[in-house]
Design an enzyme around this catalytic site. Structure first.
Site, PDB file in Angstrom:
ATOM      1  N   ASP A 407      31.080  36.083  29.291  1.00  0.00           N
ATOM      2  CA  ASP A 407      31.324  36.590  30.645  1.00  0.00           C
ATOM      3  C   ASP A 407      31.803  38.032  30.512  1.00  0.00           C
ATOM      4  O   ASP A 407      32.179  38.478  29.424  1.00  0.00           O
ATOM      5  CB  ASP A 407      32.377  35.711  31.310  1.00  0.00           C
ATOM      6  CG  ASP A 407      32.747  36.198  32.703  1.00  0.00           C
ATOM      7  OD1 ASP A 407      31.837  36.572  33.448  1.00  0.00           O
ATOM      8  OD2 ASP A 407      33.941  36.207  33.031  1.00  0.00           O
ATOM      9  N   THR A 409      33.855  40.002  33.345  1.00  0.00           N
ATOM     10  CA  THR A 409      35.149  40.229  33.974  1.00  0.00           C
ATOM     11  C   THR A 409      36.204  39.288  33.414  1.00  0.00           C
ATOM     12  O   THR A 409      36.046  38.081  33.457  1.00  0.00           O
ATOM     13  CB  THR A 409      35.042  40.029  35.499  1.00  0.00           C
ATOM     14  OG1 THR A 409      33.997  40.856  36.000  1.00  0.00           O
ATOM     15  CG2 THR A 409      36.351  40.377  36.181  1.00  0.00           C
ATOM     16  N   GLU A 531      41.363  41.634  45.471  1.00  0.00           N
ATOM     17  CA  GLU A 531      42.029  41.640  46.772  1.00  0.00           C
ATOM     18  C   GLU A 531      43.411  42.277  46.674  1.00  0.00           C
ATOM     19  O   GLU A 531      43.806  43.079  47.527  1.00  0.00           O
ATOM     20  CB  GLU A 531      42.152  40.209  47.306  1.00  0.00           C
ATOM     21  CG  GLU A 531      40.859  39.628  47.836  1.00  0.00           C
ATOM     22  CD  GLU A 531      41.101  38.371  48.662  1.00  0.00           C
ATOM     23  OE1 GLU A 531      42.093  37.683  48.395  1.00  0.00           O
ATOM     24  OE2 GLU A 531      40.309  38.098  49.571  1.00  0.00           O
ATOM     25  N   PHE A 572      35.227  32.638  51.624  1.00  0.00           N
ATOM     26  CA  PHE A 572      34.229  33.124  50.666  1.00  0.00           C
ATOM     27  C   PHE A 572      33.506  31.947  50.022  1.00  0.00           C
ATOM     28  O   PHE A 572      34.107  30.912  49.743  1.00  0.00           O
ATOM     29  CB  PHE A 572      34.923  33.952  49.573  1.00  0.00           C
ATOM     30  CG  PHE A 572      33.990  34.380  48.468  1.00  0.00           C
ATOM     31  CD1 PHE A 572      33.252  35.549  48.583  1.00  0.00           C
ATOM     32  CD2 PHE A 572      33.842  33.613  47.325  1.00  0.00           C
ATOM     33  CE1 PHE A 572      32.389  35.944  47.568  1.00  0.00           C
ATOM     34  CE2 PHE A 572      32.990  34.001  46.309  1.00  0.00           C
ATOM     35  CZ  PHE A 572      32.257  35.175  46.434  1.00  0.00           C
ATOM     36  N   GLY A 707      28.374  37.899  37.100  1.00  0.00           N
ATOM     37  CA  GLY A 707      27.987  37.858  38.505  1.00  0.00           C
ATOM     38  C   GLY A 707      27.943  39.244  39.142  1.00  0.00           C
ATOM     39  O   GLY A 707      27.562  39.381  40.305  1.00  0.00           O
ATOM     40  N   ASP A 708      28.293  40.292  38.390  1.00  0.00           N
ATOM     41  CA  ASP A 708      28.311  41.655  38.940  1.00  0.00           C
ATOM     42  C   ASP A 708      26.901  42.182  39.185  1.00  0.00           C
ATOM     43  O   ASP A 708      25.927  41.694  38.625  1.00  0.00           O
ATOM     44  CB  ASP A 708      29.039  42.598  37.980  1.00  0.00           C
ATOM     45  CG  ASP A 708      30.554  42.470  38.120  1.00  0.00           C
ATOM     46  OD1 ASP A 708      30.986  41.818  39.078  1.00  0.00           O
ATOM     47  OD2 ASP A 708      31.284  42.996  37.269  1.00  0.00           O
ATOM     48  N   LYS A 800      24.120  30.268  34.382  1.00  0.00           N
ATOM     49  CA  LYS A 800      24.648  30.568  33.052  1.00  0.00           C
ATOM     50  C   LYS A 800      24.427  29.383  32.109  1.00  0.00           C
ATOM     51  O   LYS A 800      23.976  29.551  30.969  1.00  0.00           O
ATOM     52  CB  LYS A 800      26.145  30.885  33.132  1.00  0.00           C
ATOM     53  CG  LYS A 800      26.493  32.149  33.903  1.00  0.00           C
ATOM     54  CD  LYS A 800      28.004  32.394  33.875  1.00  0.00           C
ATOM     55  CE  LYS A 800      28.379  33.668  34.617  1.00  0.00           C
ATOM     56  NZ  LYS A 800      29.830  33.956  34.546  1.00  0.00           N
ATOM     57  N   ASP A 821      36.562  33.278  30.934  1.00  0.00           N
ATOM     58  CA  ASP A 821      37.960  33.103  31.317  1.00  0.00           C
ATOM     59  C   ASP A 821      38.151  32.431  32.666  1.00  0.00           C
ATOM     60  O   ASP A 821      39.272  32.064  33.011  1.00  0.00           O
ATOM     61  CB  ASP A 821      38.664  34.463  31.354  1.00  0.00           C
ATOM     62  CG  ASP A 821      38.216  35.300  32.538  1.00  0.00           C
ATOM     63  OD1 ASP A 821      36.997  35.322  32.816  1.00  0.00           O
ATOM     64  OD2 ASP A 821      39.073  35.933  33.178  1.00  0.00           O
ATOM     65  N   ASP A 825      33.032  29.934  34.612  1.00  0.00           N
ATOM     66  CA  ASP A 825      32.473  29.918  33.259  1.00  0.00           C
ATOM     67  C   ASP A 825      32.517  28.535  32.620  1.00  0.00           C
ATOM     68  O   ASP A 825      32.016  28.351  31.507  1.00  0.00           O
ATOM     69  CB  ASP A 825      33.241  30.904  32.364  1.00  0.00           C
ATOM     70  CG  ASP A 825      33.197  32.324  32.891  1.00  0.00           C
ATOM     71  OD1 ASP A 825      32.104  32.753  33.314  1.00  0.00           O
ATOM     72  OD2 ASP A 825      34.239  32.997  32.901  1.00  0.00           O
TER      73      ASP A 825
END
EC number: 7.6.2.1
Length: 1177
Positions: A407, A409, A531, A572, A707-708, A800, A821, A825
């Site tokens: 991953d 992030t 956030e 979300f 996911g970016d 993934k 993390d 994941d």
């Protein structure tokens, strides 16, 4: 009782319908014939066994192992027919292995029982009969009203009824469930929120209808029907109403809730993960070798049986004069006799299958796993986290990894977000010293090249704007600019789920906001670091979110308090990739604020600077920043009434609620006006670039799955060294159809084929990946395998896992490792052969569901290159050594049958047969498998290419396996025929003229064998500690002491005294001592010659590294290869032999590293259980 038994066996599931109906306080309807639903009690059971089922269940699990089941069959055969060896010879080792394993598993389960009893016996308060009653947690029933006080843990899954606050809200932390430390707010429905006393709750008549239990922590659908004054009021229930077992009440004096899920049906219990069932490559090889040895065993038994009947074809051998058959034996069935003889030979040779191999491997894995936790190089001081081992079964798999899927992030980056830039109405700003600095002209500036400084506190002063030399605009434009900034940062301050501590808020913003004001006075809690960073940034720019008060969100704009009523939160979800809030402004306007990924927000916008913002977002992404877009919409009263009605209908639906909500959300989040975009930075973790480069040098392919958006992902890949600037970056993006995707894949494949020199990197997004995996898996995999690095962006969690699955089942069957993390994941961590969780800021779900957990990505290099390397070499040697010593053990028994007319006479005494694997040869290999270091850890970590030498299970290849097997057979031939030719035909070796008998001959063979296989283990050992010396030479000494003791006493409980005085007489013969020494030296001399030849003419990379290590700095090649200062490895034949059979003496060995070197001082002391001094080896 009978119903409980049927439930445990799965014959009587407690629920049949899709929903459950719960009468609060168990007030069932009095009219009609009502049969209440049956629910389980609140007992938590994490244990595996009970007193009643431990023995049968544990035995069943253990006998599922091939070797255990095989020895059970052999033991039963020995009981049923006349066999040459006692049933004790196979029964005792089997009993030992089964008992040791059962004790270990029973102890672990006993600890789980203690933990369960502690939880189930905890005192709780329940409302019954109009008062508070104290009971045990296990006695809570579905429908009971439970009282929980501050800082207590919820004993069941409860629907919140009321709290000490008038609005019925409470704060909880779910750190023990998902690792998130932020405070989460839960709210009760208005009709029950006012019932704050036991007396009031006793008057409540209500029914809860909700879905049946499921494991998803964040999903709950239900509705509550409250009867008040003969009128029924229906309220929707969602995740915000459910208090999960295991969560803790915070910042709230007390709450009352009704139990809806209890015991093993709570979400916490449904998320229990059983121990990973992953199997390592070594275990698979071990099973293959067992099958081969089983074939060897059956072949030997068949050959012996056939030769016996061939021999007995002559009458003189079939019934010799000294062994006449009985009448029954003459008339017995020849087929049954053949089968009986075959089984007898099977029993005679059965020790070629090493029963103790399994228990030794299990002990090695269990004890060896502690070294990872003890390694101070894997300890992260800042977070006070050490490495964790959740699954010791996969230690050696760490040395076999070929693909790493990571991953981005929180794994490659710190997951510490800092606000850097933003785009507001088409103008780009960056933060410098608490102020926004514009890049380029203002939208209506008359001087295009002049940049300006601005913050809301300065914009609030219009006269300053009008006269400022650095910001030339009209007052009207200044007012418009304030409005744009004000609306943008209000959207940031209102559209979130951030919680705030109730302390230190009184002094905030009483006057105009100043840049020196420290928003750190406010303690924000957020489930997402993004956030938190955005809300803190808005506070620095003058719009401070100071908390919720019921449905009111309070914001101070330049010191002026404004209250917004929170009407709805549109949560979300990964499909929409955005969240929204609907608020009522102080002026009465109904506003929708939306925040989300640009791919999900920009298509829904009809106004604002869309194209400029899109360009800015791409620019932010190229800098490696994480981007979010902000938009808003204003509702008329009529529009809001329609929206409110649709939301109520969707949220109260019990069937297809999620689909209905998704439709309503889509209806609401459209026709948006774009406000701008934010960009936050997530810094790279320490030494990420070096770690990725080391993985690449080790021959490991690294894939990043994130996911970016792809610009952000590629930028981070370049900065962390995953992609090189010289790489040819291939892209598979935004594919719309199968045909388009296939054509693009074909083009990429051709480009790779045409250019063989340049390294290629591949970037693929989630939508294109879905198309590629659907119809073109083979072509996609061909492209990926030819790329040095692959980046998959915009990935859903299940995608993934699917990518990893695809690599796992490819023809090469590579070993995969996934590291991440976050909760997103978990699926890929569980799918990969080895799953590693990072103990980061996104919770502990990844660490809990992983096989191993580490605090930082950089620790991966030592975990693989050092621990993985050592574990693999150790267990590979252990497995092959076990087969070798058992071949040495049983082959003389096979050869002996040629000299006793295949009469099934045993060569060894039954006690020796029993104790060979259990006592005489077990400890040296066990200690070797725990402490061996064939090369210094520092060399392994600094030379990642050495990892390639052990990849693809090379140490357990068929070639290596055959070498060890042939070595075992050759040593066995030397044992047997050496003993036979040296003393077998001499009848006057003893001083009194007494002959050597067959027990003396067998004991001689056994003695040579024990010494040789132990010395062979010593030859394989490179790193000696006092423990190695103790068990190696101690094992040989123990054998001699035991044999003298065993043969020197007449044991009354033994039926035969075959060994009485045999060993003492054997050792009294000088010729026997000469024979023992000669045969041991002959066996080991062959090994020494081969080792010297291989090291001299065909050295492996590891052996070259050992030599380099010796000549450059460490004057000890390994524990058995010593050189004086400056002498080369090839000085003489004598020195060559010393390299193999010599010893390292601390008195003449020096190392050149310093005592201050942190790696060695930590690493050596941990891995060898002994202290390390800079002057000793």
């Amino acid at each position: 009782m009978w119903r409980w038994v049927r439930q445990q066996l799965g014959f009587d599931p407690p629920h049949q319908s899709d929903t459950r109906t719960i009468y609060i306080a168990n007030r069932f309807p009095q009219y009609g014939h009502y049969t209440p639903q049956k629910f389980i009690d609140n007992r938590i059971i994490s244990s595996k066994y009970t007193v009643w089922n431990f023995v049968p269940k544990n035995l069943f699990e253990q006998f599922r192992r091939v070797a255990n089941f095989y020895f059970l069959i052999i033991f039963l055969v020995q009981l049923m027919i006349d066999t040459p060896t006692s049933p004790v010879t196979s029964g005792l080792p089997l009993f030992f292995v089964i008992t040791v394993t059962a004790i270990k598993q029973g102890y672990e389960d006993w600890l789980r029982h203690i933990s369960d009893n502690e939880v189930n016996g905890a005192p709780v308060y329940v409302v019954r009969s109009g008062g508070l009653v104290t009971t045990r947690s296990k006695n809570i029933r579905v429908g009971d009203i439970v009282r929980v006080a501050k800082n207590e843990i919820f004993p069941a899954d409860l629907v919140l009824l009321s709290s000490d606050r008038l609005d019925g809200s409470c704060h909880v932390t779910t750190a023990s469930l998902d690792g998130e430390t932020n405070l989460k707010t839960h709210v009760a429905v208005p009709e029950t929120a006012v019932l704050q006393t036991v007396a009031n709750l006793d008057t409540l008549i209500a029914v809860v209808e909700c879905q049946q239990p499921e494991a998803d922590l964040y999903r709950f659908m239900g509705r509550m029907t409250i009867t008040q004054q003969m009128e029924e009021i229906v309220r929707p229930l969602g995740p915000e109403s459910l208090l999960l077992r295991g969560a803790r009440l915070k910042n709230t004096k007390e709450i009352f809730g009704v139990a809806v899920y209890t015991g093993m049906e709570t979400k916490m219990a449904l998320n229990y993960k059983s121990k990973s069932q992953k199997r390592s490559a070594v275990e698979k090889s071990m099973n293959t070798f067992l099958i081969i040895y089983l074939i060897i065993l059956i072949s030997e038994a068949i050959i012996s049986t056939i030769l016996k009947y061939t021999w007995q074809a002559e009458e003189k051998w079939d019934e010799p004069w000294y062994n006449q058959k009985t009448e029954h034996q003459r008339n017995s069935s020849k087929i049954l006799k053949f089968i009986s003889d075959f089984l007898a030979f099977l029993v005679l040779y059965n020790f070629i299958i090493p029963i103790s191999l399994y228990v030794t491997v299990e002990l090695q894995k269990f004890l060896g796993s502690f070294f990872i936790g003890w390694d101070l190089d894997l300890y992260h001081e800042e977070s006070d986290e050490k490495a964790q081992v959740n699954t010791s079964d996969l230690n050696e798999e760490l040395g076999q990894v070929e693909y790493v899927f990571t991953d981005k992030t929180g794994t490659l980056t710190e997951n510490e977000m800092q606000f850097r830039e933003c785009s507001i109405n088409g103008t780009k700003y960056q933060e410098i010293n608490g102020r926004l600095v514009s890049e380029g002209p203002t939208p209506d500036s008359s001087e295009g090249n002049l940049s300006y400084l601005t913050s809301l506190s300065h914009l609030n002063n219009l006269s300053h704007l009008a006269t400022s030399s650095s910001f030339r605009t009209s007052p009207e434009n200044g007012t418009e600019l304030i409005k744009e900034h004000d609306l943008f940062f209000k959207a940031v301050s209102l559209c979130h789920t951030v919680q705030i501590s109730s302390v230190q808020t009184d002094s905030i913003g009483d006057g105009p906001w100043q840049s020196s004001f420290a928003p750190a006075q406010l303690e924000y809690y957020a489930s997402s670091p993004d956030e938190k960073a955005l809300v803190e940034a808005a506070a620095r720019f003058g719009i401070v979110f100071i908390g919720n008060s019921g449905e009111i969100m309070e914001v101070k704009t330049l010191g002026k308090l404004e209250r917004y009523k929170l009407l709805h939160i549109l949560e979300f979800d990964p499909d929409r990739r955005r969240m929204s809030v609907i608020v009522q402004a102080p002026s009465g306007e109904k506003l929708l604020f939306v925040k989300g990924a640009e791919s999900s927000v920009l298509p829904e916008c009809i106004g604002g600077e869309i194209e400029k913002t899109r360009i800015h977002v791409d620019e932010f992404a190229l800098k490696g920043l994480r981007t979010l877009c902000m938009a808003y919409r204003q509702f008329t009263s009529k529009e809001y009434e329609e929206i409110n009605r649709r939301l109520f209908e969707a949220r109260t639906a019990l069937q297809q609620r999620e689909e209905k909500l998704a439709g309503v959300f889509q209806f609401i989040e459209k026709d948006l006006i774009l406000l701008g975009a934010t960009a936050v930075e997530d810094k790279l973790q320490d030494k990420v670039r070096e770690t990725i480069e080391a993985l690449r040098m080790a021959g490991i392919k690294v894939w990043v799955l994130t996911g970016d958006k792809h610009e952000t992902a590629v930028s981070v890949s370049l900065s962390c060294g995953h992609f090189h600037r010289t790489m040819n970056i291939l892209e598979l993006l935004n594919q719309k159809s199968d045909s388009e995707c296939a054509e693009k894949l074909g083009q990429l494949a051709r480009r790779i084929r045409e250019d063989h020199v340049i390294q290629h990197g591949l970037v693929v997004d989630g939508t294109s990946l879905s198309l590629a995996l659907r119809e073109h898996e083979k072509l996609f995999m061909d492209v990926c395998r030819n790329c040095s690095a692959v980046m998959c962006c915009r990935m859903a969690p299940l995608q993934k896992a699917k990518v990893i699955r695809l690599i796992k089942i490819s023809p090469e069957k590579p070993i995969t490792l996934a590291i991440g993390d976050g909760a997103n994941d978990v699926s890929m961590i569980q799918e990969a052969h080895v799953g590693i969780g990072i103990m980061g800021k996104e919770g502990r779900q990844a660490a809990r569901n992983s096989d191993y957990a580490i605090a930082r990505f950089k620790f991966l290099s030592k975990l693989l290159f050092v621990h993985g390397h050592f574990y693999y070499i150790r267990i590979a040697t252990l497995v092959q050594y076990f087969f070798y010593k058992n071949v040495c053990f049983i082959t003389p028994q096979f050869l002996y049958q040629f000299y006793c007319l295949f009469s099934q006479q045993t060569l060894y005494d039954s006690v020796y047969l029993t104790l060979y694997n259990i006592c005489f040869t077990s400890l040296p290999i066990l200690i070797y498998s725990l402490l061996e270091q064939h090369i210094d850890p520092h060399v392994l970590q600094n030379k990642p290419t050495l990892y390639r030498d052990i990849s693809k299970n090379r140490q357990l290849s068929m070639k290596t396996f055959l070498y060890w097997t042939i070595l075992g057979f050759s040593h066995a031939f030397i044992f047997f025929f050496g003993s036979y030719f040296l003393i077998g035909k001499d009848t006057s070796l003893l001083g009194n003229g007494q002959m050597f008998g067959n027990w003396t001959f067998g004991t001689l063979v056994f003695t040579v064998m024990v010494i040789t296989v132990t010395a062979k283990m010593a030859l394989e050992t490179h790193f000696w500690t006092w423990i190695n010396h103790l068990v190696t030479w101690g094992s040989i000494l123990f054998y001699f002491v035991f044999s003298l003791f065993y043969g020197g006493i007449l044991w009354p409980f033994l039926s035969s005294q075959n060994m009485y005085f045999v060993f003492i007489q054997l050792l009294s013969s000088g010729y026997a001592w000469f024979a023992i020494i000669l045969m041991v030296v002959t066996c080991l001399f062959l090994d020494i010659v081969k080792k010297v030849f291989d090291r001299q003419f065909h050295p492996t990379n590891i052996e070259k590294a050992q030599l380099t290590e010796t000549n450059s700095s460490i004057k000890c090649l390994d524990s058995m290869c010593c050189f004086s200062e400056g002498e080369t490895a090839c000085a003489s034949i004598g020195r060559m032999l010393e390299r193999v059979i010599g010893r390292c003496s601390p008195s003449h060995v020096s190392r050149s590293w310093s005592a201050s070197d942190p790696f060695y001082t930590n690493d050596r002391s941990i891995l060898t259980l002994s202290t390390m001094d800079s002057s000793t080896c």
